[in-house]
Design a protein around this motif. Structure first.
Motif, PDB file in Angstrom:
ATOM      1  N   ILE A   4       1.095  -1.207   0.199  1.00  0.00           N
ATOM      2  CA  ILE A   4       0.213   0.072  -0.387  1.00  0.00           C
ATOM      3  C   ILE A   4       0.426   1.280  -0.531  1.00  0.00           C
ATOM      4  N   GLU A   5       1.808   1.030   1.035  1.00  0.00           N
ATOM      5  CA  GLU A   5       2.770   2.589   0.567  1.00  0.00           C
ATOM      6  C   GLU A   5       3.320   2.207  -0.173  1.00  0.00           C
ATOM      7  N   SER A   6       3.681   1.461  -1.565  1.00  0.00           N
ATOM      8  CA  SER A   6       4.018   1.300  -2.615  1.00  0.00           C
ATOM      9  C   SER A   6       3.299   2.283  -3.518  1.00  0.00           C
ATOM     10  N   PHE A   7       2.162   1.903  -3.497  1.00  0.00           N
ATOM     11  CA  PHE A   7       1.355   2.562  -4.543  1.00  0.00           C
ATOM     12  C   PHE A   7       0.509   3.790  -4.097  1.00  0.00           C
ATOM     13  N   ALA A   8       0.547   4.510  -2.776  1.00  0.00           N
ATOM     14  CA  ALA A   8       0.537   5.620  -2.460  1.00  0.00           C
ATOM     15  C   ALA A   8       1.728   6.640  -3.108  1.00  0.00           C
ATOM     16  N   ARG A   9       2.820   5.726  -2.765  1.00  0.00           N
ATOM     17  CA  ARG A   9       4.333   6.070  -3.607  1.00  0.00           C
ATOM     18  C   ARG A   9       3.863   6.444  -5.287  1.00  0.00           C
ATOM     19  N   GLN A  10       3.484   5.419  -6.058  1.00  0.00           N
ATOM     20  CA  GLN A  10       3.493   5.789  -6.794  1.00  0.00           C
ATOM     21  C   GLN A  10       2.199   6.684  -7.424  1.00  0.00           C
ATOM     22  N   VAL A  11       1.287   6.902  -7.139  1.00  0.00           N
ATOM     23  CA  VAL A  11      -0.104   7.685  -7.073  1.00  0.00           C
ATOM     24  C   VAL A  11       0.458   8.798  -6.992  1.00  0.00           C
ATOM     25  N   PHE A  12       1.310   9.126  -5.958  1.00  0.00           N
ATOM     26  CA  PHE A  12       1.902  10.633  -5.685  1.00  0.00           C
ATOM     27  C   PHE A  12       2.330  10.645  -6.581  1.00  0.00           C
ATOM     28  N   ASP A  13       3.579  10.301  -7.402  1.00  0.00           N
ATOM     29  CA  ASP A  13       4.552  10.628  -8.225  1.00  0.00           C
ATOM     30  C   ASP A  13       3.810  10.443 -10.119  1.00  0.00           C
ATOM     31  N   SER A  14       2.487  10.137  -9.960  1.00  0.00           N
ATOM     32  CA  SER A  14       1.782  10.483 -10.640  1.00  0.00           C
ATOM     33  C   SER A  14       0.966  11.449 -11.225  1.00  0.00           C
ATOM     34  N   GLN A  15       0.922  12.420  -9.470  1.00  0.00           N
ATOM     35  CA  GLN A  15       0.471  13.771  -9.849  1.00  0.00           C
ATOM     36  C   GLN A  15       1.348  14.585 -10.720  1.00  0.00           C
TER      37      GLN A  15
END
Length: 135
Positions: A4-15
């Motif tokens: 879930i942390e990896s997913f959150a960082r991926q989402v943030f990096d795609s903003q």
């Protein structure tokens, strides 16, 4: 927490907007998130302090990440409120958000936004929002 942390960082990096203004996702936990933002000239309004829209973005995004982590996935803000307490004049901003109530369909989250000037943090805004899972 790793997935879930990896997913959150991926989402943030795609903003794109977060990247454009220089925001950073600096801390994550099961039900909380911290974002930081260096204060630069183009984020200020005519009086020389950070524009309220920038502070609002930071609080909203931190709340959404805290709620999304608490709800185990992609999330959206359903509603949001902010109180500006003092002008943000300093070196950087830190938004610390935490999910305060977690249900099946929503998480109610709160955020404190601090302005950092040297080694001193001053509370400049308080926010609260309701986060829902993304369809």
């Amino acid at each position: 927490m790793n997935d879930i942390e990896s997913f959150a960082r991926q989402v943030f990096d795609s903003q794109p907007f977060s990247q454009f203004i220089g925001a950073q996702l600096t801390d994550l936990a099961r039900d909380s998130a911290e974002l930081t933002l260096p204060i630069v000239e183009y984020l200020k309004q005519q009086h020389g302090f950070v524009h309220g829209g920038v502070i609002s973005y930071l609080a909203d995004n931190a709340i959404t990440f805290a709620g999304g982590l608490a709800l185990n996935g992609n999330a959206l803000t359903a509603e949001f409120k902010i109180n500006y307490l003092r002008p943000a004049i300093g070196d950087s901003l830190i938004a610390r958000a935490k999910a305060r109530s977690i249900g099946k369909r929503q998480a109610v989250c709160q955020c404190e936004v601090y302005v950092v000037d040297g080694n001193e943090e001053k509370l400049c805004a308080l926010a609260q929002g309701t986060i829902v899972p993304s369809p």
